[in-house]
Design a protein around this motif. Sequence first.
Motif, short mmCIF file in Angstrom:
data_model
loop_
_atom_site.label_atom_id
_atom_site.label_comp_id
_atom_site.label_asym_id
_atom_site.label_seq_id
_atom_site.Cartn_x
_atom_site.Cartn_y
_atom_site.Cartn_z
N TYR A 133 1.12 -0.10 0.13
CA TYR A 133 0.02 -0.01 0.77
C TYR A 133 1.43 1.32 -0.27
N ARG A 134 1.52 1.63 0.69
CA ARG A 134 2.46 2.51 0.61
C ARG A 134 3.81 2.93 -0.56
N GLN A 135 4.02 1.93 -1.00
CA GLN A 135 4.27 1.91 -2.80
C GLN A 135 2.91 2.41 -3.29
N LEU A 136 2.20 1.80 -3.39
CA LEU A 136 1.19 2.65 -4.10
C LEU A 136 1.13 3.78 -4.12
N ILE A 137 0.73 4.38 -3.02
CA ILE A 137 0.56 5.78 -2.37
C ILE A 137 1.77 6.74 -2.60
N GLU A 138 3.20 6.13 -2.82
CA GLU A 138 4.33 6.29 -3.29
C GLU A 138 4.28 6.81 -5.07
N GLU A 139 3.24 5.90 -6.11
CA GLU A 139 3.35 5.90 -7.30
C GLU A 139 2.08 6.64 -7.46
N GLN A 140 1.03 6.96 -6.39
CA GLN A 140 -0.01 7.93 -6.01
C GLN A 140 0.48 9.70 -6.88
N ARG A 141 1.29 9.14 -5.93
CA ARG A 141 2.24 10.49 -6.06
C ARG A 141 2.61 11.30 -6.80
N LEU A 142 3.10 10.55 -7.24
CA LEU A 142 4.12 10.88 -8.97
C LEU A 142 3.52 10.89 -9.75
N SER A 161 18.85 -17.03 -28.34
CA SER A 161 18.71 -18.60 -27.73
C SER A 161 18.03 -18.61 -26.39
N GLY A 162 16.58 -18.26 -26.57
CA GLY A 162 15.46 -18.99 -25.94
C GLY A 162 16.21 -17.28 -24.50
N HIS A 163 16.51 -16.44 -24.75
CA HIS A 163 16.40 -15.28 -23.45
C HIS A 163 15.65 -13.90 -24.57
N VAL A 164 15.48 -13.24 -23.31
CA VAL A 164 14.91 -11.62 -23.69
C VAL A 164 15.76 -10.77 -23.04
N LEU A 165 15.99 -9.47 -23.38
CA LEU A 165 16.84 -8.29 -23.02
C LEU A 165 15.92 -8.10 -21.88
N LEU A 166 15.64 -8.74 -20.30
CA LEU A 166 14.66 -6.91 -19.49
C LEU A 166 16.35 -6.12 -18.90
N VAL A 167 15.56 -4.99 -18.47
CA VAL A 167 15.98 -4.45 -17.62
C VAL A 167 14.79 -4.50 -15.97
N ARG A 168 15.60 -3.95 -14.36
CA ARG A 168 15.15 -4.74 -13.60
C ARG A 168 14.85 -2.72 -13.20
N ARG A 169 13.74 -2.44 -13.12
CA ARG A 169 13.24 -0.80 -12.62
C ARG A 169 13.66 -0.76 -11.10
N THR A 170 14.31 0.87 -11.51
CA THR A 170 14.66 0.53 -9.90
C THR A 170 14.32 2.50 -8.88
N ALA A 171 13.85 2.71 -10.21
CA ALA A 171 12.68 4.06 -8.94
C ALA A 171 11.07 3.57 -9.41
N ALA A 172 10.96 4.04 -8.72
CA ALA A 172 9.18 3.75 -9.18
C ALA A 172 9.08 5.10 -9.88
N PRO A 173 7.81 4.40 -10.35
CA PRO A 173 6.65 3.34 -10.55
C PRO A 173 7.01 2.44 -10.74
#
Length: 364
Positions: free
Chosen positions: A195-204, A231-243
């Motif tokens: 919930y606290r993370q979603l509150i932060e996303e709403q603020r942003l 070769s059966g893999h997809v390139l992704l990034v892991r997000r470090t900030a909200a959202p």
Amino acid sequence: MTARSDTELPSCDFDCLVFIGRFQPPHLGHLAVIHEALKRARQVIVLAGSAWQARSLRNPWRFDERQRMLRSAFDEEENARLEIVPLLDALYNNDVWVRDVQRKVRDIASHDHARLPRIGLIGASRGQSSYYLSLFPQWESVSVPLIEGISASQIRERLFRSASSAEDYLSTGAAHDLPPGVLEEVRGFCTGDSYRQLIEEQRLLDQYRAAWAQAPYPPIFVTVNAVVVQSGHVLLVRRTAAPGKGLFALPGGFINPHERLLEACLRELRERVRLKVPEPVLKGSLRGQRLFDEPHRSWRGRTLAEAFYFALRPEQQLPRLKPVQGGDHARWVALADLEPESLFEDHFFIIQDFLGLPADLGGV
């Protein structure tokens, strides 16, 4: 589930009624539809959409939480006739979604061997769109009068606008919208980290909207994304900030004013991901390009994403990725390890659309 006999139930119009929704959260309007369905059918199937998706302001609750909320509103006899089933969205392929609905109903709907079951699609009169009905012409339509003044989107807005707003709503008006069991679950949810993370996303999001408040028209944003597969893999990034902090996402971003879409995509791979593949090789590996425009796809508002699919030649070693200081962390993820709930916004569905991944990927 075994169907009850005629002596145990009053005469019913239908063998099975199907109710499709997201139930974010389940409210008294939803319950009115299900109660009517239980009166008119021996068996009721509730298909809870947006299952296995990452938490967001539009989809705050996971399937198991929504299932628990729904069941808390019914007694033992009613729950015995109620099937609550998760349904994965297929945002860019109606045929995949319709097939999933048909198969779930076929496998669950009880019938005797003398005849096929009589199945109907039930919903509130305004919520039961003719579009849904056109996708399932083999089923009859049942409409239930809409309960005015109850809206799941308004409930979410009151809960996530701020912690104080949620507290006021839960102590005053929530009992007019939510059954007691759901209200108790929502109160518990509002004390946790999610919930606290979603509150932060709403603020942003509020800050984002305020920045565009003086625009003469609602803004429409254009972004690019890269679906790079090898070769059966997809390139992704892991997000470090909200959202979406902590979620995987496709590499990409906004286009610059004077660049073409493919140029923007290649720039993002070069600058943000530092993918060690020469640009001529990437261009030669381009296998598809598509616009993804589902209206609710992005938290920012109306955002169009042009995605490019690069199929690199199989190699024993995956291309190296050079870390970018202060940026999102890139990595290769095996296709078998893709989980819809671990991907940002609609990025799972973009990958699914290009690669033709089955709807039951990730344990669905």
